[in-house]
Design a protein around this motif. Structure first.
Motif, PDB file in Angstrom:
ATOM      1  N   ASP A  14       0.845  -1.342  -0.084  1.00  0.00           N
ATOM      2  CA  ASP A  14       0.018   0.112  -0.201  1.00  0.00           C
ATOM      3  C   ASP A  14       0.901   1.381  -0.015  1.00  0.00           C
ATOM      4  N   GLU A  15       1.855   1.263   0.762  1.00  0.00           N
ATOM      5  CA  GLU A  15       2.898   2.545   0.792  1.00  0.00           C
ATOM      6  C   GLU A  15       3.353   2.759  -0.566  1.00  0.00           C
ATOM      7  N   THR A  18       0.361   3.865  -2.943  1.00  0.00           N
ATOM      8  CA  THR A  18      -0.116   5.279  -2.553  1.00  0.00           C
ATOM      9  C   THR A  18       0.738   6.396  -3.096  1.00  0.00           C
ATOM     10  N   ARG A  19       1.902   6.462  -3.584  1.00  0.00           N
ATOM     11  CA  ARG A  19       2.646   7.293  -4.162  1.00  0.00           C
ATOM     12  C   ARG A  19       2.091   7.738  -5.447  1.00  0.00           C
ATOM     13  N   HIS A  21      -1.543   6.375  -6.051  1.00  0.00           N
ATOM     14  CA  HIS A  21      -3.010   6.566  -6.192  1.00  0.00           C
ATOM     15  C   HIS A  21      -3.393   6.998  -4.649  1.00  0.00           C
ATOM     16  N   SER A  22      -4.523   7.281  -4.382  1.00  0.00           N
ATOM     17  CA  SER A  22      -5.110   7.803  -3.202  1.00  0.00           C
ATOM     18  C   SER A  22      -5.113   6.474  -2.303  1.00  0.00           C
ATOM     19  N   ALA A  23      -4.952   6.627  -0.852  1.00  0.00           N
ATOM     20  CA  ALA A  23      -5.498   5.506  -0.200  1.00  0.00           C
ATOM     21  C   ALA A  23      -6.670   5.014  -0.354  1.00  0.00           C
ATOM     22  N   ASP A  24      -7.707   5.862  -0.573  1.00  0.00           N
ATOM     23  CA  ASP A  24      -9.167   5.464  -0.737  1.00  0.00           C
ATOM     24  C   ASP A  24      -9.310   4.558  -1.856  1.00  0.00           C
ATOM     25  N   TYR A  25      -8.572   4.964  -3.021  1.00  0.00           N
ATOM     26  CA  TYR A  25      -8.796   4.142  -4.338  1.00  0.00           C
ATOM     27  C   TYR A  25      -7.981   2.724  -4.162  1.00  0.00           C
ATOM     28  N   VAL A  26      -7.031   2.789  -3.588  1.00  0.00           N
ATOM     29  CA  VAL A  26      -6.207   1.505  -3.182  1.00  0.00           C
ATOM     30  C   VAL A  26      -7.229   0.451  -2.542  1.00  0.00           C
ATOM     31  N   ARG A  27      -7.686   1.112  -1.441  1.00  0.00           N
ATOM     32  CA  ARG A  27      -8.696   0.263  -0.358  1.00  0.00           C
ATOM     33  C   ARG A  27     -10.123   0.008  -1.363  1.00  0.00           C
TER      34      ARG A  27
END
Length: 64
Positions: A14-15, A18-19, A21-27
């Motif tokens: 995820d780290e 999220t470089r 993509h937004s954290a919300d998108y990844v989730r």
């Protein structure tokens, strides 16, 4: 011409994701794939294996 050395490729974390993509998108994408996937956008399908495939492809790109 020589061969490229073989190496180990692991899934992007995820780290790493999220470089770009937004954290919300990844989730959201991970959760959607975990539920079995389906049509996530008008022209984009996600399957149960899409999250793993995308993370491995991203991990390979980072290692390249």
């Amino acid at each position: 011409m020589g061969k490229c050395p073989a190496g180990h490729v692991g899934p992007a974390t995820d780290e790493v994701l999220t470089r770009v993509h937004s954290a919300d998108y990844v989730r959201e994408v991970s959760a959607y794939a975990a539920r079995g996937g389906g049509l996530i956008e008008q022209d984009t399908w996600v399957s149960a294996g899409s999250d793993r495939a995308a993370r491995l492809a991203s991990g390979a790109a980072v290692e390249a």
